[in-house]
Design a protein around this motif. Structure first.
Motif, PDB file in Angstrom:
ATOM      1  N   VAL A 167       0.761  -1.097  -0.148  1.00  0.00           N
ATOM      2  CA  VAL A 167      -0.093  -0.021  -0.126  1.00  0.00           C
ATOM      3  C   VAL A 167       0.875   1.169   0.107  1.00  0.00           C
ATOM      4  N   ASP A 168       0.544   2.327  -0.748  1.00  0.00           N
ATOM      5  CA  ASP A 168       1.199   3.706  -0.933  1.00  0.00           C
ATOM      6  C   ASP A 168       0.604   4.534   0.110  1.00  0.00           C
ATOM      7  N   ALA A 169      -0.840   4.651   0.179  1.00  0.00           N
ATOM      8  CA  ALA A 169      -1.149   5.514   1.028  1.00  0.00           C
ATOM      9  C   ALA A 169      -2.521   5.147   1.892  1.00  0.00           C
ATOM     10  N   VAL A 170      -2.656   5.485   2.909  1.00  0.00           N
ATOM     11  CA  VAL A 170      -3.980   5.117   3.794  1.00  0.00           C
ATOM     12  C   VAL A 170      -4.757   6.784   4.013  1.00  0.00           C
ATOM     13  N   ILE A 171      -5.930   6.566   3.790  1.00  0.00           N
ATOM     14  CA  ILE A 171      -6.906   7.826   4.040  1.00  0.00           C
ATOM     15  C   ILE A 171      -7.774   7.296   5.019  1.00  0.00           C
ATOM     16  N   VAL A 172      -7.831   8.477   6.285  1.00  0.00           N
ATOM     17  CA  VAL A 172      -8.438   7.923   7.450  1.00  0.00           C
ATOM     18  C   VAL A 172      -9.552   9.214   7.850  1.00  0.00           C
ATOM     19  N   PRO A 173     -10.701   8.854   8.143  1.00  0.00           N
ATOM     20  CA  PRO A 173     -11.511   9.977   8.848  1.00  0.00           C
ATOM     21  C   PRO A 173     -10.897  10.534  10.204  1.00  0.00           C
ATOM     22  N   VAL A 174     -11.041  11.794  10.591  1.00  0.00           N
ATOM     23  CA  VAL A 174     -10.608  12.348  11.735  1.00  0.00           C
ATOM     24  C   VAL A 174     -11.567  13.336  12.325  1.00  0.00           C
ATOM     25  N   GLY A 175     -11.854  12.647  13.667  1.00  0.00           N
ATOM     26  CA  GLY A 175     -12.754  13.712  14.552  1.00  0.00           C
ATOM     27  C   GLY A 175     -11.827  14.115  15.477  1.00  0.00           C
ATOM     28  N   GLY A 176     -11.875  13.193  16.715  1.00  0.00           N
ATOM     29  CA  GLY A 176     -10.816  13.654  17.872  1.00  0.00           C
ATOM     30  C   GLY A 176      -9.438  13.114  17.453  1.00  0.00           C
ATOM     31  N   GLY A 177      -9.239  12.195  16.570  1.00  0.00           N
ATOM     32  CA  GLY A 177      -7.927  11.866  16.208  1.00  0.00           C
ATOM     33  C   GLY A 177      -7.525  10.338  16.658  1.00  0.00           C
ATOM     34  N   GLY A 178      -8.451   9.756  17.326  1.00  0.00           N
ATOM     35  CA  GLY A 178      -8.068   8.196  17.722  1.00  0.00           C
ATOM     36  C   GLY A 178      -7.729   7.439  16.909  1.00  0.00           C
ATOM     37  N   LEU A 179      -8.647   7.174  15.764  1.00  0.00           N
ATOM     38  CA  LEU A 179      -8.533   6.289  14.835  1.00  0.00           C
ATOM     39  C   LEU A 179      -7.236   6.579  14.016  1.00  0.00           C
ATOM     40  N   ILE A 180      -6.998   7.863  13.587  1.00  0.00           N
ATOM     41  CA  ILE A 180      -5.909   8.150  12.603  1.00  0.00           C
ATOM     42  C   ILE A 180      -4.560   7.851  13.588  1.00  0.00           C
ATOM     43  N   SER A 181      -4.729   8.261  14.736  1.00  0.00           N
ATOM     44  CA  SER A 181      -3.486   8.110  15.754  1.00  0.00           C
ATOM     45  C   SER A 181      -3.093   6.795  15.699  1.00  0.00           C
ATOM     46  N   GLY A 182      -3.892   5.785  15.912  1.00  0.00           N
ATOM     47  CA  GLY A 182      -3.622   4.484  15.943  1.00  0.00           C
ATOM     48  C   GLY A 182      -3.246   3.853  14.738  1.00  0.00           C
ATOM     49  N   VAL A 183      -3.792   4.055  13.691  1.00  0.00           N
ATOM     50  CA  VAL A 183      -3.544   3.659  12.439  1.00  0.00           C
ATOM     51  C   VAL A 183      -2.242   4.113  11.774  1.00  0.00           C
ATOM     52  N   ALA A 184      -2.079   5.542  11.932  1.00  0.00           N
ATOM     53  CA  ALA A 184      -0.829   6.024  11.473  1.00  0.00           C
ATOM     54  C   ALA A 184       0.364   5.545  12.326  1.00  0.00           C
ATOM     55  N   TYR A 185       0.140   5.230  13.697  1.00  0.00           N
ATOM     56  CA  TYR A 185       1.244   4.784  14.392  1.00  0.00           C
ATOM     57  C   TYR A 185       1.756   3.453  13.984  1.00  0.00           C
ATOM     58  N   ALA A 186       0.885   2.616  13.890  1.00  0.00           N
ATOM     59  CA  ALA A 186       1.092   1.289  13.238  1.00  0.00           C
ATOM     60  C   ALA A 186       1.623   1.283  11.901  1.00  0.00           C
ATOM     61  N   VAL A 187       1.182   1.981  10.915  1.00  0.00           N
ATOM     62  CA  VAL A 187       1.579   1.791   9.531  1.00  0.00           C
ATOM     63  C   VAL A 187       2.849   2.529   9.518  1.00  0.00           C
ATOM     64  N   LYS A 188       3.017   3.556  10.121  1.00  0.00           N
ATOM     65  CA  LYS A 188       4.491   4.203   9.982  1.00  0.00           C
ATOM     66  C   LYS A 188       5.420   3.459  10.638  1.00  0.00           C
ATOM     67  N   SER A 189       5.375   2.638  12.017  1.00  0.00           N
ATOM     68  CA  SER A 189       6.012   2.027  12.543  1.00  0.00           C
ATOM     69  C   SER A 189       6.665   0.707  11.855  1.00  0.00           C
ATOM     70  N   LEU A 190       5.659   0.203  10.907  1.00  0.00           N
ATOM     71  CA  LEU A 190       5.918  -1.055   9.985  1.00  0.00           C
ATOM     72  C   LEU A 190       6.421  -0.745   8.691  1.00  0.00           C
ATOM     73  N   ASN A 191       5.854   0.515   8.115  1.00  0.00           N
ATOM     74  CA  ASN A 191       6.216   0.752   6.715  1.00  0.00           C
ATOM     75  C   ASN A 191       6.199   2.220   6.640  1.00  0.00           C
ATOM     76  N   PRO A 192       7.486   2.883   7.129  1.00  0.00           N
ATOM     77  CA  PRO A 192       7.554   4.553   7.016  1.00  0.00           C
ATOM     78  C   PRO A 192       7.234   5.266   5.725  1.00  0.00           C
ATOM     79  N   ASN A 193       7.487   4.377   4.616  1.00  0.00           N
ATOM     80  CA  ASN A 193       7.319   4.972   3.195  1.00  0.00           C
ATOM     81  C   ASN A 193       5.530   5.211   2.865  1.00  0.00           C
TER      82      ASN A 193
END
Length: 399
Positions: A167-193
């Motif tokens: 996957v090249d990019a993930v697009i995530v809905p944002v309200g308070g930020g809990g969903l994108i924080s978790g997804v971004a942390y997991a994705v960037k930790s395993l695939n920084p690109n």
């Protein structure tokens, strides 16, 4: 603070409790890219929220469980907490804004939670929940600003990387930020690109403002039918994680969200609520760079009230040029309606409503207005019909 081990532990705890939702290829969303849909709208309770809520509640001590839990929510977190509490055999009280869809309120009650309706929006419900928590001593289950809740949401990132490793990019809905924080942390930790983009409604850009100002501040008000992301103030923890791991957060309009919901229904046979469709809206309208890339749009929830869905479909049809209104000024004489209808029919339009208006102090004695709503194929088709009516000698009022 959040760790990758914690996200993996959450995934282990959630096995057998939640669904590993499907990743569906959706080539027509944006033909210039390869779009995939992560279908959390098909999750149990109809939303991703059960992941974070269940993991948080599962980690409570026996003493904490005995006192029960309390939460605030626009609806989806409420259902997640209610279900998680019921599965763990503990009491739950949920504060919900009175503007939340009735379907979400009733669903929350059906899982066994006690519901307290609060006048206002999410942030007002949050204040009420804090007051009740102090009185009762119950554990407050924050909808987004909690490392364990964020870890639970981060399990979606692990699933995406397992399902689409390149996957090249993930697009995530944002309200308070809990969903994108978790997804971004997991994705960037395993695939920084891999790029991680967030999307907010233009009427509730709390995280966009926070990142621009480099500090968390509450908006004075929010205005969007995407109630799941109608948050005045993001969390401090989520702000820090977004600052570090998210590449960009953009906004989409109400019309763009409505068009995305309609597109998902027609093309993919999927129902998404307003908040759940914003990632698709961002991809459809090129709010982020998706051209030539493999992109996952996260459909965060499908709990849309049917009355709102009806209005959204109408709005989406208008935005896409699939439905159009014309107000035609003409002489009030026999045959006028027949002639206009023939022009529309000959060009493949379908008239669905007609209103003939003779009155009005600004119209001539022999003049009238013809209000027509019709079904068309797209904006080009609508303009073709407009042009033909004008060429036939009629005057179309600007609306």
């Amino acid at each position: 603070m959040l760790t990758l081990d914690q996200v993996y532990h959450a995934a282990y705890v959630l096995k057998g409790v939640i669904r590993e939702t499907a990743l569906i290829h959706a080539p027509l969303i944006n033909p210039e890219s390869q779009i995939y849909l992560k279908t959390e709208n098909l999750q149990i309770t109809g939303s991703f929220k059960v992941r974070g809520a269940y993991y948080k509640i599962s980690q409570l001590t026996e003493e904490e469980k005995a006192k029960g839990v309390i939460a605030c929510s626009a609806g989806n977190h409420a259902q997640g907490v209610a279900l998680a509490a019921a599965k763990n055999g503990i009491r739950s009280l949920i504060c919900i804004p009175d503007s939340a869809p009735i379907s979400k309120v009733e669903a929350t009650k059906s899982y066994g939670a006690e519901v307290c309706l609060v006048k206002g929006v999410y942030d007002d419900a949050y204040q009420k929940a804090c007051e009740l928590q102090e009185e009762s001593g119950a554990t407050f289950i924050h909808p987004f600003d909690d490392p364990q809740v964020i870890a639970g949401q981060g399990t979606i990132g692990l699933e995406i990387l397992n399902q689409l490793p390149d996957v090249d990019a993930v697009i995530v809905p944002v309200g308070g930020g809990g969903l994108i924080s978790g997804v971004a942390y997991a994705v960037k930790s395993l695939n920084p690109n891999c790029k991680v983009y967030g999307v907010q409604a233009s009427g509730a850009p709390s995280m966009v403002r926070a990142l621009a100002d480099k500090q968390v501040q509450a908006l004075k008000s929010v205005s969007t039918f995407a109630d799941g992301i109608a948050v005045k103030c993001p969390g401090e923890t989520t702000f820090e994680l977004c600052s570090k791991y998210v590449d960009e957060i953009v906004t989409v309009t109400e019309d763009e969200i409505a068009t995305a919901i309609l597109t998902l229904i027609e093309q993919q046979k999927l129902i998404a609520e307003g908040a759940g469709a914003v990632a698709v809206a961002a991809a459809m309208f090129n709010k982020v760079d998706v051209k030539g890339k493999k992109v996952v749009c996260l459909l965060s929830g499908g709990n849309i009230d049917v009355t709102i869905l009806s209005r959204v479909i109408t709005r989406g049809l208008l935005k896409a040029g699939r439905s159009g209104d014309l107000v035609i000024a003409m002489m009030d004489k026999p045959g006028q309606l027949k002639d206009v209808s023939a022009i529309i029919a000959d060009l493949g339009g379908n008239v669905v409503s007609v209103h003939h208006d003779r009155g009005g102090e600004n119209t001539g004695i022999n003049d009238c207005y013809l209000h027509i709503r019709m079904e068309t194929r797209n904006h080009e088709h609508l303009e073709q019909i407009r042009r033909a009516i004008i060429d036939a000698g009629y005057h179309i009022k600007n609306m």
